[in-house]
Scaffold this active site. Sequence first.
Site, mmCIF file in Angstrom:
data_model
loop_
_atom_site.group_PDB
_atom_site.id
_atom_site.type_symbol
_atom_site.label_atom_id
_atom_site.label_comp_id
_atom_site.label_asym_id
_atom_site.label_seq_id
_atom_site.Cartn_x
_atom_site.Cartn_y
_atom_site.Cartn_z
ATOM 1 C CE1 TYR A 53 -4.315 -1.235 -0.285
ATOM 2 C CE2 TYR A 53 -3.306 -3.051 0.917
ATOM 3 C CZ TYR A 53 -4.343 -2.545 0.158
ATOM 4 O OH TYR A 53 -5.395 -3.364 -0.190
ATOM 5 N NE ARG A 56 -0.524 -0.030 -6.334
ATOM 6 C CZ ARG A 56 0.651 -0.662 -6.464
ATOM 7 N NH1 ARG A 56 0.939 -1.694 -5.705
ATOM 8 N NH2 ARG A 56 1.544 -0.264 -7.357
ATOM 9 C CD GLN A 86 -17.177 -0.183 -6.738
ATOM 10 O OE1 GLN A 86 -17.097 -1.375 -6.543
ATOM 11 N NE2 GLN A 86 -17.481 0.322 -7.918
ATOM 12 C CG ASN A 87 -11.957 4.396 -7.778
ATOM 13 O OD1 ASN A 87 -12.214 3.197 -7.889
ATOM 14 N ND2 ASN A 87 -12.077 5.259 -8.755
ATOM 15 C CG HIS A 104 -14.233 -0.372 -1.344
ATOM 16 N ND1 HIS A 104 -14.298 -0.837 -2.627
ATOM 17 C CD2 HIS A 104 -15.315 -0.900 -0.705
ATOM 18 C CE1 HIS A 104 -15.368 -1.604 -2.783
ATOM 19 N NE2 HIS A 104 -16.013 -1.646 -1.631
ATOM 20 N N GLY A 170 -16.878 3.023 -14.928
ATOM 21 C CA GLY A 170 -15.663 2.238 -14.735
ATOM 22 C C GLY A 170 -15.662 1.261 -13.583
ATOM 23 C CB THR A 171 -17.520 -0.174 -11.183
ATOM 24 O OG1 THR A 171 -17.613 -1.341 -10.341
ATOM 25 C CG2 THR A 171 -18.925 0.343 -11.476
ATOM 26 C CB SER A 172 -15.984 -5.259 -13.181
ATOM 27 O OG SER A 172 -15.594 -5.431 -11.835
#
Length: 227
Positions: A53, A56, A86-87, A104, A170-172
């Site tokens: 992380y 990241r 969600q990012n 998240h 942009g989310t699956s």
Amino acid sequence: MEHVVVFTGAGISAESGLKTFRGEDGLWEGYRVEDVATPQAWKQNPELVQAFYNMRRKSVLAAKPNAAHLALAALENKKKVTIVTQNIDDLHERAGSTNVLHLHGLITKSQSSIDPRLTYPIVGSEITMGEHCELGSQLRPHVVWFGEPVPAMELAIRVCRQASVFLVVGTSLQVYPAAGLLNEVPMDADVYIVDPHASELQIQRPVTRIARKATTGVPHVVDQLMA
Ligand code: APR
């Protein structure tokens, strides 16, 4: 006033240089998700998780908001806008959006490893082993790992229930409970999806699918909403 609720995932930050999760090789930056993004991983190898992380976070700090983040920020001049993301990056905030709910977590903050309600800003780009919260426990990244509760979910559900326009970018739509938010959106709301793979997403209601990348697809929708 119309309430535009925007639900974003990794795809909105892809063109800022941040990788999505479900790439072709199934790995996230070369790691299996279970090895770096679960409470078990933290228990077994906190140094590896912390280092992962920290890397990241450096990428996030080096990245810049793109045309999609900026268009959503500009939409606030005309509409009430809430972004549910969600990012874990802060690109919506840096683009100027003022109403952002992070489902998240946020990688630019640290969190107590015994009480997730205790979060702190990070000075610089790293959390080091040996850095403690006020209760004396090791600091970890402020991110929600697989298998952990999603504390912001209740508020997100309330927001989605108020949407008159719901824009998904942009989310699956594979990770729950977040992906279930679409089911909370009123049936009379207009739903748009911007994603190069928009046509492949399984959705049980009428939606406008815009099979484009975020940096062109989002400004296109925003222009329509502002007209
Ligand atoms: N513009 C828009 N969408 C894009 C772009 C782009 N330039 N590039 C890729 N996409 C789309 C992909 O087609 C895919 O549908 O972004 C989506 C990314 O999906 P995922 O990688 O699964 O990311 P996301 O849905 O945000 O993942 C959800 O999973 O690992 C967890 O907690 C993590 O929040 C994350 C959650």
